[in-house]
Structures are given as structure tokens and as C-alpha cells.
Design an enzyme around this catalytic site. Structure first.
Site, PDB file in Angstrom:
ATOM      1  N   ARG A 243       0.995  -1.632  -0.070  1.00 21.38           N
ATOM      2  CA  ARG A 243      -0.497  -0.101   0.026  1.00 21.38           C
ATOM      3  C   ARG A 243       0.952   1.220  -0.570  1.00 21.38           C
ATOM      4  O   ARG A 243       2.040   1.303   0.636  1.00 21.38           O
ATOM      5  CB  ARG A 243      -1.123   0.388   1.353  1.00 21.38           C
ATOM      6  CG  ARG A 243      -2.078  -1.023   0.757  1.00 21.38           C
ATOM      7  CD  ARG A 243      -2.735  -0.940   0.096  1.00 21.38           C
ATOM      8  NE  ARG A 243      -4.235  -1.577   0.627  1.00 21.38           N
ATOM      9  CZ  ARG A 243      -4.394  -2.514  -0.875  1.00 21.38           C
ATOM     10  NH1 ARG A 243      -3.843  -3.084  -2.013  1.00 21.38           N
ATOM     11  NH2 ARG A 243      -5.404  -3.309  -0.262  1.00 21.38           N
ATOM     12  N   GLU A 272      -3.280   7.671  -4.841  1.00 15.49           N
ATOM     13  CA  GLU A 272      -3.136   6.688  -6.107  1.00 15.49           C
ATOM     14  C   GLU A 272      -4.825   7.209  -6.697  1.00 15.49           C
ATOM     15  O   GLU A 272      -5.791   7.501  -5.732  1.00 15.49           O
ATOM     16  CB  GLU A 272      -3.833   5.785  -5.976  1.00 15.49           C
ATOM     17  CG  GLU A 272      -2.021   4.451  -5.644  1.00 15.49           C
ATOM     18  CD  GLU A 272      -2.517   3.351  -5.272  1.00 15.49           C
ATOM     19  OE1 GLU A 272      -3.824   2.707  -5.627  1.00 15.49           O
ATOM     20  OE2 GLU A 272      -1.628   2.078  -4.579  1.00 15.49           O
ATOM     21  N   HIS A 291      -0.656  -0.305 -10.141  1.00 17.26           N
ATOM     22  CA  HIS A 291      -1.217  -0.668  -8.630  1.00 17.26           C
ATOM     23  C   HIS A 291      -1.707  -1.770  -9.436  1.00 17.26           C
ATOM     24  O   HIS A 291      -3.157  -2.801  -9.533  1.00 17.26           O
ATOM     25  CB  HIS A 291      -2.183  -0.527  -8.200  1.00 17.26           C
ATOM     26  CG  HIS A 291      -2.852  -0.758  -6.376  1.00 17.26           C
ATOM     27  ND1 HIS A 291      -3.059  -0.215  -5.832  1.00 17.26           N
ATOM     28  CD2 HIS A 291      -3.267  -2.704  -6.131  1.00 17.26           C
ATOM     29  CE1 HIS A 291      -3.524  -1.312  -4.294  1.00 17.26           C
ATOM     30  NE2 HIS A 291      -3.599  -2.366  -4.715  1.00 17.26           N
TER      31      HIS A 291
HETATM   32  C1  DGY Z   1      -5.207  -6.110  -3.100  1.00 17.38           C
HETATM   33  O1  DGY Z   1      -6.331  -7.308  -3.259  1.00 17.38           O
HETATM   34  O2  DGY Z   1      -5.284  -5.948  -1.853  1.00 17.38           O
HETATM   35  C2  DGY Z   1      -4.329  -5.291  -3.653  1.00 17.38           C
HETATM   36  O3  DGY Z   1      -3.892  -4.290  -3.678  1.00 17.38           O
HETATM   37  C3  DGY Z   1      -5.524  -5.789  -5.642  1.00 17.38           C
HETATM   38  O4  DGY Z   1      -5.527  -6.942  -5.420  1.00 17.38           O
END
Ligand code: DGY
Length: 327
Positions: A243, A272, A291
Site C-alpha cells: 500500500r 493513487e 497498482h
Molecule cells: C489487494 O487485493 O489488496 C490488492 O491491492 C489489489 O488486488
């Protein structure tokens, strides 16, 4: 079951058919089909009266939204393994089940972390740009020198499923020494790769590559700040596929410009999406993807299947297949 007896649910984006189909069959489902997320005011309107919400990480699911949905809301099924977009404590307090989609994206995410690691280390994106700009005139003995991978040290921050899968690649394929930090000991990683659980400062000082695989929460937010970057090797490569807010982006920018670290590979940023004028985009030693770590056919189908299962189980008040707040 007559149409009106079917539970009302909102699906906040088009998801793969394997998940959408059962939801459309079993529920009175409204699906937000636009490519961009529903604006907040529209989302608040659309959740009213719903028993279930199938949400994405782009939707903030907080007390205000739960109020807007109403007391009949039984389940929030997130189409993601991460659930930092949901106020789980508030949902739990209200008896709302929360689901996520772990497991099915482990290998794809580890692949992406490795792709970023090798791209940033070997300056692949920068080299392609060099060709596109017409600068490739000859073979250069001193040009585009990157970092070696074989036999180096990989520091994993968060030795869960994805951290373990990246360690498997790097230890098995590149003979890397594996260090990790985690709240918990991971005996499998210690047995499988001789991984050593070390102090934070040791991981930063000794790793040639540092890859982040922790959840975003109040303890991990901005754990990579100036203080962390200055402890890393000037040849180190930082990879974040977890993240964006886990790193402080200004501090990362300064570390990349100031030579505190060699390069970074990011699948996640803060914010983002990244604005076109973001200074990180001007740096040749920062590889950035939008992402997409879970973006493979089997991962996204797996996520859709689990998210649909979680949603349907939740509206039936049954245990969820992947249940974030079972207690
Ligand atoms: C998640 O699943 O947490 C990812 O960041 C997106 O697939």
C-alpha cells in the site's frame, strides 16, 4: 424465491463474470458499470436499503456509509485481500460481516514484486526510454550499470503469504540470503529459506533489496520515512507492492534524488492515481506501475469467486469463506 425476496446488493464495479454471474442470479443486484468509482454522494445514495455491498479498495466504507445503507446491511465483501478502505471495527460493532480475498493473488503479487525488483535494479524502464529518445548510438561499457541480484540479501517486511512467495523466488532462484521483520515468527520461512528474523535496523542496514508485504494500519503507515531510507545501503532497491501510505512519498523522492538508495519499484503510490505532475514520475531510478500486482487471469477470477461467495454467504447470515471479523 420471488424477485422481491432476493436480497438487494450493490456491486461497485464490473468484476469477472465468474463472480458477477452468481451474484446476479441470487440477488437483486445493482452493478456500477462505469470505469471510474462511483462518486461519494452517488455511492451513499446507492447503498440505501442494501443487505450486501461488494466493494473495491477505491471505496471508503465507514460509519457514514453504513448509516446510509441502513440497519439491514449484513455484509461488506471487499474485492481485495487488503481491507484498509473499510472501518472493520465499526462494521464489527454493528454486526456486519467483512470479507476479503486472500490466497488467490499471492503468486501474482510476488511475481510483480520481483518484476519491480529486477526492473529497478537493472534499470530496464530507463534503458527503454533511452532508446525511445534516440540516444542508443553504440554499445557502452560504462552505460546503464545496475545492481547484481545473485547471492545478495533480500529484506522482507511482513513475512506472510506474499513475503514467503517472494523469498521462495529469490532464495531458490537467485540464492539470496533472506532477512525479515514481522510481529510473528515464520517458522516455515526459517526452515525453507534459512530466513532470519532480525531487528528493523538490521534489516535496513544489511539488505540489498527491501520489499514491503505488510497491511496498511496505524503501525505501518509511513514506516518507510527519511529515517528508514537513510539507514539503507546507497545501492539498495526499495520495492512496495503493498500500500502506498506505507512509505512517505516525499521522503522516498528525496532518498532517490539524494542517493540514499539506488532505486525504487512501486506498484502502489500515495496518492493513487499519481498526478502527471508528481515529481516521482520525473525520476529515472523509480519504476512505477498502476497498482496491478493482482492483475492476472487466475488471480482476478479467484478474487471474483471469493468476493461473490463472501457476499452471498453474508446476506444469508452464514460464515464467510474468507472472513475478516469472525469474532
Ligand atoms: C489487494 O487485493 O489488496 C490488492 O491491492 C489489489 O488486488
Amino acid at each position: 424465491m420471488s424477485v422481491n425476496e432476493k436480497p438487494r446488493v450493490l456491486v461497485t464495479r464490473l468484476i469477472p463474470d465468474v463472480g458477477l454471474r452468481p451474484v446476479l442470479q441470487e440477488c437483486r443486484a445493482e452493478v456500477w458499470e462505469e470505469p471510474l468509482p462511483p462518486p461519494r454522494d452517488v455511492l451513499l445514495e446507492k447503498v440505501a436499503g442494501c443487505e450486501g455491498i461488494l466493494s473495491l479498495l477505491t471505496e471508503r466504507i465507514d460509519a457514514e456509509l453504513m448509516d446510509a445503507a441502513g440497519p439491514q446491511l449484513k455484509v461488506i465483501s471487499n474485492f481485495a485481500v487488503g481491507f484498509n478502505n473499510i472501518d472493520v471495527e465499526e462494521a464489527t460493532r454493528r454486526g456486519i460481516r467483512v470479507g476479503n480475498t486472500p490466497g488467490v493473488l499471492t503468486e501474482a503479487t510476488a511475481d510483480m514484486a520481483f518484476a519491480l525488483l529486477i526492473s529497478a535494479s537493472r534499470r530496464i524502464v530507463e534503458a527503454q526510454e533511452y532508446i525511445r529518445q534516440g540516444n542508443w548510438k553504440t554499445w557502452e561499457p560504462l552505460g546503464h550499470i545496475g545492481q547484481d541480484l545473485a547471492g545478495k540479501t533480500l529484506g522482507i517486511v511482513g513475512m506472510g503469504r506474499i513475503g514467503h512467495a517472494l523469498a521462495r523466488r529469490c532464495h531458490g532462484g537467485w540464492d539470496m540470503r533472506i532477512l525479515y521483520v514481522d510481529k510473528f515468527r515464520n517458522e516455515a520461512a526459517e526452515q525453507d529459506f534459512d530466513a532470519q528474523r532480525v531487528e528493523w535496523s538490521t534489516l535496513l542496514a544489511e539488505s540489498d533489496f527491501v520489499s514491503v508485504h505488510v497491511d496498511l494500519n496505524s503501525e505501518t503507515e509511513e514506516m518507510f520515512d527519511r529515517d528508514a531510507f537513510v539507514q539503507m545501503k546507497p545501492t539498495a532497491v526499495f520495492v512496495n507492492s503493498a500500500r502506498g501510505p506505507i512509505h512517505n512519498q516525499q521522503d522516498l523522492y528525496e532518498a532517490l534524488v539524494g542517493g540514499e538508495i539506488f532505486a525504487a519499484g512501486l506498484d502502489v503510490t500515495n496518492p493513487e492515481p499519481l498526478g502527471l505532475d508528481d515529481p516521482l514520475l520525473k525520476l529515472s531510478n523509480c519504476v512505477i506501475a498502476p497498482h496491478i500486482a493482482s492483475g492476472t487471469v487466475s488471480s482476478r477470477n479467484g478474487m471474483a469467486e471469493i468476493a461473490a461467495d463472501n457476499l452471498l454467504a453474508g446476506v444469508r447470515e452464514q460464515p464467510l469463506r474468507c472472513w475478516v471479523n469472525p469474532n
